[in-house]
Design a protein around this motif. Structure first.
Motif, PDB file in Angstrom:
ATOM      1  N   GLN A  58       0.825  -1.205   0.000  1.00 49.95           N
ATOM      2  CA  GLN A  58       0.000   0.000   0.000  1.00 49.95           C
ATOM      3  C   GLN A  58       0.861   1.257   0.000  1.00 49.95           C
ATOM      4  N   VAL A  59       1.936   1.248   0.788  1.00 50.61           N
ATOM      5  CA  VAL A  59       2.818   2.421   0.843  1.00 50.61           C
ATOM      6  C   VAL A  59       3.473   2.651  -0.514  1.00 50.61           C
ATOM      7  N   LEU A  60       4.018   1.570  -1.102  1.00 48.49           N
ATOM      8  CA  LEU A  60       4.671   1.708  -2.401  1.00 48.49           C
ATOM      9  C   LEU A  60       3.674   2.145  -3.472  1.00 48.49           C
ATOM     10  N   ARG A  61       2.460   1.607  -3.400  1.00 50.39           N
ATOM     11  CA  ARG A  61       1.438   1.994  -4.371  1.00 50.39           C
ATOM     12  C   ARG A  61       1.085   3.474  -4.233  1.00 50.39           C
ATOM     13  N   ALA A  62       0.953   3.935  -3.002  1.00 49.64           N
ATOM     14  CA  ALA A  62       0.642   5.347  -2.766  1.00 49.64           C
ATOM     15  C   ALA A  62       1.760   6.247  -3.291  1.00 49.64           C
ATOM     16  N   ARG A  63       3.004   5.803  -3.087  1.00 45.80           N
ATOM     17  CA  ARG A  63       4.124   6.620  -3.563  1.00 45.80           C
ATOM     18  C   ARG A  63       4.176   6.650  -5.088  1.00 45.80           C
ATOM     19  N   ARG A  64       3.896   5.496  -5.714  1.00 46.57           N
ATOM     20  CA  ARG A  64       3.867   5.481  -7.171  1.00 46.57           C
ATOM     21  C   ARG A  64       2.763   6.392  -7.693  1.00 46.57           C
ATOM     22  N   ARG A  69       1.055  11.364 -10.320  1.00 42.85           N
ATOM     23  CA  ARG A  69       0.306  12.626 -10.329  1.00 42.85           C
ATOM     24  C   ARG A  69       1.236  13.811 -10.520  1.00 42.85           C
ATOM     25  N   ALA A  70       2.385  13.777  -9.830  1.00 43.72           N
ATOM     26  CA  ALA A  70       3.343  14.880  -9.970  1.00 43.72           C
ATOM     27  C   ALA A  70       3.854  14.959 -11.397  1.00 43.72           C
ATOM     28  N   SER A  71       4.147  13.786 -11.990  1.00 45.18           N
ATOM     29  CA  SER A  71       4.628  13.763 -13.364  1.00 45.18           C
ATOM     30  C   SER A  71       3.569  14.280 -14.324  1.00 45.18           C
ATOM     31  N   ALA A  72       2.297  13.866 -14.090  1.00 48.07           N
ATOM     32  CA  ALA A  72       1.206  14.328 -14.953  1.00 48.07           C
ATOM     33  C   ALA A  72       1.023  15.831 -14.830  1.00 48.07           C
ATOM     34  N   GLU A  73       1.131  16.348 -13.606  1.00 50.49           N
ATOM     35  CA  GLU A  73       1.000  17.797 -13.413  1.00 50.49           C
ATOM     36  C   GLU A  73       2.123  18.539 -14.133  1.00 50.49           C
ATOM     37  N   ASP A  74       3.347  18.012 -14.037  1.00 53.39           N
ATOM     38  CA  ASP A  74       4.467  18.649 -14.730  1.00 53.39           C
ATOM     39  C   ASP A  74       4.275  18.596 -16.237  1.00 53.39           C
TER      40      ASP A  74
END
Length: 278
Positions: A58-64, A69-74
């Motif tokens: 779950q942690v790794l999935r949340a980080r991915r 999202r950050a990449s999409a925003e950029d």
């Protein structure tokens, strides 16, 4: 050293949530392991291991997801910036060309009108609508007899479109619409177009969706500007507005090329604004 600290920081972002989630459960289960058979100890340990694995996932999935999202925003911000530059360049190019066009005499303007129409169509296809698949733009001028719409400008994919003539389904429909100065026409999918059933069986246009705008100034219609694409639903409301703005530029060029009153020393030509009345 800075990179090492960055890696440790990222590792801590993963490890700390896992420890924070798993530690209370592990502590709660410790009393259950005192004085119990080995089989039960192994069962509890296995359950804790599964729990930790789920937390890790779950942690790794949340980080991915956060990275995506950050990449999409950029990417979105970069695409928006590029589009804004393209729009400014496209409209600026047409405005500059129109300024030069206005400095010519009417005879030269009529000669240069096709070149201006080409530039307007290219600005639409390459700068204002680059996201539309295989977009094509065409500028049409009414014939002097008002019985045809003849292409004078082209930009984008595919060949220049043919002439719309009176006596054909699309010719009659477009001529009536242009002469009346109708509103922008948007067809998301040709299969739902009202005249598609009247087509010649051998008629196979390259487009599935299109936008058409009348090139008009005041009470005078000069022609139309169209953009089309083989993809259905290819044009947005913003695209329609951009096409309408370029059509206004083309209409201004037509007014300059076909003034209502001939200037002194200039013979009136066929196809003047006075002739192109609706």
């Amino acid at each position: 050293m800075g990179q090492g600290n960055g890696r440790r920081g990222r590792a801590g972002d993963v490890v700390l949530p896992i420890v924070a989630a798993a530690l209370p459960t592990a502590v709660f289960q410790v009393p259950n392991l005192v004085g119990v058979p080995v089989e039960r100890v192994w069962l509890v340990v296995s359950a804790l291991a599964v729990f930790v694995a789920v937390v890790v996932w779950q942690v790794l999935r949340a980080r991915r997801g956060a990275r995506a999202r950050a990449s999409a925003e950029d990417t979105g911000a970069a695409a928006l910036a590029a589009y804004e530059v393209a729009v400014q360049y496209g409209f600026g190019q047409i405005a500059t060309r129109l300024t030069r066009f206005a400095t010519h005499d009417p005879v030269t303007r009529r000669i240069e009108l096709g070149g201006f129409a080409d530039r307007a169509a290219a600005a639409l296809a390459f700068y204002l609508l680059p996201h539309v698949p295989d977009v094509r733009a065409n500028v049409y001028l009414l014939s002097t007899a008002l019985d045809a719409l003849e292409p004078i400008g082209h930009g984008g994919a595919g060949d220049t479109a043919g002439t719309f003539r009176a006596g054909t389904p699309y010719g009659d429909r477009n001529l009536e619409w242009v002469l009346q100065g109708g509103p922008p026409r948007v067809v998301p999918d040709r299969e739902s177009d009202v005249d598609a059933e009247d087509d010649d069986p051998e008629f196979a246009p390259r487009w599935r969706s299109y936008v058409a705008v009348v090139v008009r100034s005041e009470d005078y219609s000069f022609g139309m500007l169209t953009v089309d694409s083989p993809a259905p639903g290819a044009f947005t409301d913003l695209d329609v507005r951009n096409v309408a703005v370029i059509a206004e530029y083309v209409a201004t060029a037509c007014v300059l090329a076909f003034p209502p009153v001939p200037e002194a020393g200039v013979e009136p030509l066929s196809g003047t604004r006075r002739t192109l009345t609706p």
